[in-house]
Design a protein around this motif. Structure first.
Motif, PDB file in Angstrom:
ATOM      1  N   PRO A   1     -10.747   4.496  18.547  1.00 36.16           N
ATOM      2  CA  PRO A   1      -9.810   3.414  18.201  1.00 36.16           C
ATOM      3  C   PRO A   1      -8.492   3.893  17.599  1.00 36.16           C
ATOM      4  O   PRO A   1      -7.487   3.179  17.693  1.00 36.16           O
ATOM      5  CB  PRO A   1     -10.607   2.579  17.186  1.00 36.16           C
ATOM      6  N   VAL A   2      -8.471   5.086  16.970  1.00 33.60           N
ATOM      7  CA  VAL A   2      -7.235   5.541  16.317  1.00 33.60           C
ATOM      8  C   VAL A   2      -6.517   6.617  17.119  1.00 33.60           C
ATOM      9  O   VAL A   2      -5.407   7.024  16.754  1.00 33.60           O
ATOM     10  CB  VAL A   2      -7.513   6.055  14.884  1.00 33.60           C
TER      11      VAL A   2
ATOM     12  N   GLY B   1      -8.848   3.540  10.286  1.00 31.29           N
ATOM     13  CA  GLY B   1      -7.623   2.968  10.833  1.00 31.29           C
ATOM     14  C   GLY B   1      -6.451   3.133   9.887  1.00 31.29           C
ATOM     15  O   GLY B   1      -5.344   3.498  10.311  1.00 31.29           O
ATOM     16  N   GLU B   2      -6.671   2.870   8.602  1.00 31.50           N
ATOM     17  CA  GLU B   2      -5.576   3.011   7.639  1.00 31.50           C
ATOM     18  C   GLU B   2      -5.200   4.483   7.472  1.00 31.50           C
ATOM     19  O   GLU B   2      -4.025   4.816   7.296  1.00 31.50           O
ATOM     20  CB  GLU B   2      -5.963   2.410   6.292  1.00 31.50           C
ATOM     21  N   ALA B   3      -6.171   5.368   7.553  1.00 26.40           N
ATOM     22  CA  ALA B   3      -5.870   6.794   7.463  1.00 26.40           C
ATOM     23  C   ALA B   3      -4.965   7.219   8.612  1.00 26.40           C
ATOM     24  O   ALA B   3      -4.003   7.977   8.422  1.00 26.40           O
ATOM     25  CB  ALA B   3      -7.164   7.607   7.480  1.00 26.40           C
ATOM     26  N   ALA B   4      -5.248   6.740   9.818  1.00 25.20           N
ATOM     27  CA  ALA B   4      -4.418   7.090  10.973  1.00 25.20           C
ATOM     28  C   ALA B   4      -3.017   6.512  10.837  1.00 25.20           C
ATOM     29  O   ALA B   4      -2.019   7.191  11.144  1.00 25.20           O
ATOM     30  CB  ALA B   4      -5.074   6.585  12.257  1.00 25.20           C
TER      31      ALA B   4
ATOM     32  N   SER C   1       0.848  -1.191   0.000  1.00 26.11           N
ATOM     33  CA  SER C   1       0.000   0.000   0.000  1.00 26.11           C
ATOM     34  C   SER C   1       0.884   1.241   0.000  1.00 26.11           C
ATOM     35  O   SER C   1       2.113   1.165   0.164  1.00 26.11           O
ATOM     36  CB  SER C   1      -0.891   0.005   1.238  1.00 26.11           C
ATOM     37  N   PHE C   2       0.253   2.404  -0.153  1.00 26.46           N
ATOM     38  CA  PHE C   2       1.005   3.661  -0.083  1.00 26.46           C
ATOM     39  C   PHE C   2       1.728   3.769   1.250  1.00 26.46           C
ATOM     40  O   PHE C   2       2.919   4.114   1.299  1.00 26.46           O
ATOM     41  CB  PHE C   2       0.054   4.840  -0.276  1.00 26.46           C
ATOM     42  N   ARG C   3       1.020   3.476   2.331  1.00 22.09           N
ATOM     43  CA  ARG C   3       1.648   3.563   3.662  1.00 22.09           C
ATOM     44  C   ARG C   3       2.839   2.612   3.763  1.00 22.09           C
ATOM     45  O   ARG C   3       3.913   2.995   4.263  1.00 22.09           O
ATOM     46  CB  ARG C   3       0.629   3.217   4.746  1.00 22.09           C
TER      47      ARG C   3
ATOM     48  N   LEU D   1      -9.856  12.650  10.406  1.00 18.52           N
ATOM     49  CA  LEU D   1     -11.307  12.579  10.275  1.00 18.52           C
ATOM     50  C   LEU D   1     -11.757  13.210   8.964  1.00 18.52           C
ATOM     51  O   LEU D   1     -12.611  12.659   8.251  1.00 18.52           O
ATOM     52  CB  LEU D   1     -11.969  13.286  11.458  1.00 18.52           C
ATOM     53  N   SER D   2     -11.189  14.348   8.628  1.00 17.68           N
ATOM     54  CA  SER D   2     -11.574  15.042   7.407  1.00 17.68           C
ATOM     55  C   SER D   2     -11.205  14.234   6.171  1.00 17.68           C
ATOM     56  O   SER D   2     -11.942  14.226   5.177  1.00 17.68           O
ATOM     57  CB  SER D   2     -10.921  16.423   7.359  1.00 17.68           C
ATOM     58  N   CYS D   3     -10.072  13.535   6.202  1.00 16.01           N
ATOM     59  CA  CYS D   3      -9.694  12.657   5.086  1.00 16.01           C
ATOM     60  C   CYS D   3     -10.713  11.538   4.930  1.00 16.01           C
ATOM     61  O   CYS D   3     -11.113  11.183   3.815  1.00 16.01           O
ATOM     62  CB  CYS D   3      -8.309  12.070   5.311  1.00 16.01           C
ATOM     63  N   PHE D   4     -11.126  10.975   6.052  1.00 15.08           N
ATOM     64  CA  PHE D   4     -12.114   9.896   6.026  1.00 15.08           C
ATOM     65  C   PHE D   4     -13.447  10.381   5.468  1.00 15.08           C
ATOM     66  O   PHE D   4     -14.180   9.634   4.813  1.00 15.08           O
ATOM     67  CB  PHE D   4     -12.298   9.347   7.446  1.00 15.08           C
TER      68      PHE D   4
END
Length: 619
Positions: free
Chosen positions: A602-603, A505-508, A343-345, A485-488
């Motif tokens: 959770p994040v 979770g992946e965003a965090a 993935s990118f991450r 949050l805004s990305c999500f």
């Protein structure tokens, strides 16, 4: 040999188009026929034309028993059985057959029942028997497109178009494949080629408008969609697409005019989508919420759920908003091409693992040769951290040329040969020249100081510092909880990096990887950086911008504070913040995370260390 009188009479009735008369005649003669074969063939043919499938099957069954090698009868019977849902019997008639007409039916059965590989093999067998089998080429293209074989699918559709250069559905199939593959220029060319023989087809005009929009040629997009409305004025996809273009351009008056042209009494349920957008843009949020509840599921879930979530957020209903955004992201992920490889991450984490003091100490010295352009300004920061607002403000300075979210750095990185530490001065100079060429391609005037705004360039800081040791980095900060949050919540155009935000979770974790990369790079190299904090910028823009302008060595201009006028003049905004930058500054997005604390819990352990490092409250 002269056919029997009843057979001649039935054939004459067929030539007159009297299929019922033909069937009645041949059925009456059939019990006493000396040779049942021609009578059965005529009866089966007439019954098929009349839609009497069960009667046709009975005649074709008997005919095939008498002439088991008759391919036409076998194909007709198989197709008749398929129309009644008897795919098993149909498959028994065609499976493994080398003839194109039968292999094509086998491929279709496999395709309908989800056996893609078997379907592709059958279509290829049909094509081997008849290289001009148009249906098999087109169906093979659809199968390969579904399986992700983009090049194979393109080749199949192109062959089908060669065989039938005026068959519009094939062009549309190819255009849809090219859309999914993000080959926007090729998609537009395909649709324009189709327009040469179908200039007034409303579906084609609508697809052409969407293709122009994907290439940011919004004038052509609007013209094509308006033409589609002239040809087919009833509410449909063209109105939806045109309305969304007006909305994305912040042309709310044009959106209202488009809505006013529609007869609300005769409009289908999908019209509620545009009405809800209009109400949201006019800040009639109660009306917007009621209208959004009426939007049917025929509206694409990404659009529908993104709108519903945004309205629920403004109505202070975080649970409903979060549920809508979660559904939006699941729909985006389901539609995206499956991820193959890291993935990118994971790619960022792998890069950072190699960034250490020993590696940095091994960099060969580099002094850029005299160049006509100074090293760029890189505007970076995690997505949704206020970078679009900031780049819009910077457009108010005549000394700067701001290029928004174009892949100059990514394309330059692809040209790097070997490790950064070992790049020769000559190769670095070549890479610098390539970067500036890419910037000109994307609209840089080649004269003013270039501002390359691309948030996730924060993960490429070593590369950019290697190529541009005198570059300035403006780093946009925002509370990590709010940024993630805004990305999500954002309906990003799906690409390799943006799929990271389809999961909270992946965003965090992506935030953690990106900030680790940024801080590792700035600790290893003397990156010249200045931070701008979103929460201060929206409260006291002059106070936050004055030190930035001074750091850049530029003269203050009050145009920096008139971002709404700049937004009106700049045209389309390429980011998820397009609607906000046309508004006066507001603080409602600051500390939004507090309303979503339960969902973010959770994040928070992933993000809290970064928030505390930047001095944000986390309680």
């Amino acid at each position: 040999m002269t056919p029997p009188p009843a057979l001649l009479e039935a054939m004459q009735a067929m030539r007159r188009g009297d299929m019922q008369g033909a069937l009645d005649t041949v059925e009456a003669a059939l019990p006493n026929a000396a040779d049942r074969v021609p009578h059965l063939a005529l009866a089966g043919h007439a019954a098929l034309h009349l839609g009497l499938t069960e009667r046709a099957i009975a005649y074709l069954d008997e005919l095939l028993a008498l002439r088991p090698d008759d391919r036409a009868t076998r194909a007709n019977l198989a197709n008749a059985l398929l129309s009644t849902g008897e795919s098993g019997r149909a498959m028994a008639l065609v499976e493994g057959a080398p003839e194109a007409s039968l292999a094509r039916i086998e491929g279709y059965i496999h395709q309908q029942e989800g056996r893609s590989e078997a379907a592709a093999a059958a279509y290829r067998r049909a094509i081997a028997a008849d290289p001009n089998d148009l249906s098999s080429w087109n169906n093979l293209g659809n199968i390969l497109a579904e399986s992700g074989d983009i090049e194979g699918a393109i080749a199949a559709f192109e062959r089908a178009i060669t065989l039938a250069p005026a068959d519009l559905p094939i062009y549309l199939n190819l255009a849809e494949l090219l859309r999914v593959a993000q080959r926007h220029e090729a998609r537009l060319k395909t649709l324009l080629d189709a327009g040469a023989f179908a200039p007034d087809d409303p579906k084609l005009l609508t697809e052409t408008g969407m293709a122009h929009a994907a290439l940011d040629d919004l004038d052509s997009a609007i013209a094509s969609l308006e033409r589609a409305l002239e040809v087919a004025p009833d509410f449909g996809e063209a109105q939806l697409e045109l309305g969304m273009i007006y909305e994305s351009l912040n042309r709310v008056d044009d959106l209202a005019a488009l809505i006013a042209r529609t007869d609300k009494d005769s409009a289908p349920p999908e019209f509620a989508f545009l009405l809800a957008w209009q109400a949201r843009r006019e800040e009639r949020f109660d009306d917007a919420q009621a209208l959004a509840a009426r939007i049917p599921e025929t509206i694409h879930p990404l659009r529908r759920l993104h709108l519903i979530g945004g309205i629920a957020d403004r109505c202070d209903d975080p649970d409903a908003a979060f549920a809508a955004f979660e559904g939006m992201n699941q729909a985006a992920l389901a539609e995206a091409t499956p991820l193959s490889g890291p993935s990118f991450r994971e790619q960022v984490e792998a890069d950072v693992a190699a960034w250490n003091e020993e590696w940095a100490a091994g960099w060969t010295a580099f002094e850029p040769a005299a160049a006509p352009s100074r090293d760029p300004i890189f505007l970076v920061g995690f997505p949704r951290s206020g970078t679009t607002l900031l780049d819009t403000m910077l457009m108010g300075l005549d000394d700067l040329s701001v290029i928004e979210e174009r892949p100059m750095a990514a394309r330059t990185k692809a040209l790097v040969e070997g490790d950064l530490a070992a790049l020769t001065p000559a190769h670095i100079d070549e890479l610098r020249s390539a970067y500036f060429d890419f910037a000109r391609e994307y609209g840089w005037d080649g004269k003013r100081w270039l501002v390359d705004k691309h948030p996730l360039n924060m993960t490429r800081a070593p590369l950019l510092h290697r190529l541009f040791p005198q570059a300035r980095f403006i780093f946009a900060e925002r509370h990590p909880y709010d940024a993630v949050l805004s990305c999500f919540m954002a309906n990003f155009q799906m690409n390799f990096a943006m799929r990271s935000f389809t999961s909270l979770g992946e965003a965090a974790r992506t935030y953690d990887a990106a900030f680790t990369a940024w801080h590792r790079a700035t600790s290893l190299f003397p990156v010249d950086t200045h931070a701008v904090r979103y929460e201060r910028l929206v409260v006291d823009p002059a106070g936050e911008l004055a030190p930035l302008v001074d750091w850049l060595g530029l003269a203050w201009d009050d145009a920096l504070l008139d971002h709404t006028q700049v937004a009106r003049n700049r045209g389309r905004v390429r980011t998820a913040s397009y609607s906000q930058i046309g508004e006066p500054l507001y603080t409602r997005a600051a500390e939004r995370w507090r309303r979503y604390a339960d969902h973010l819990a959770p994040v928070m352990p992933i993000l809290r260390p970064w928030a505390e490092r930047m001095g944000y409250e986390t309680a």
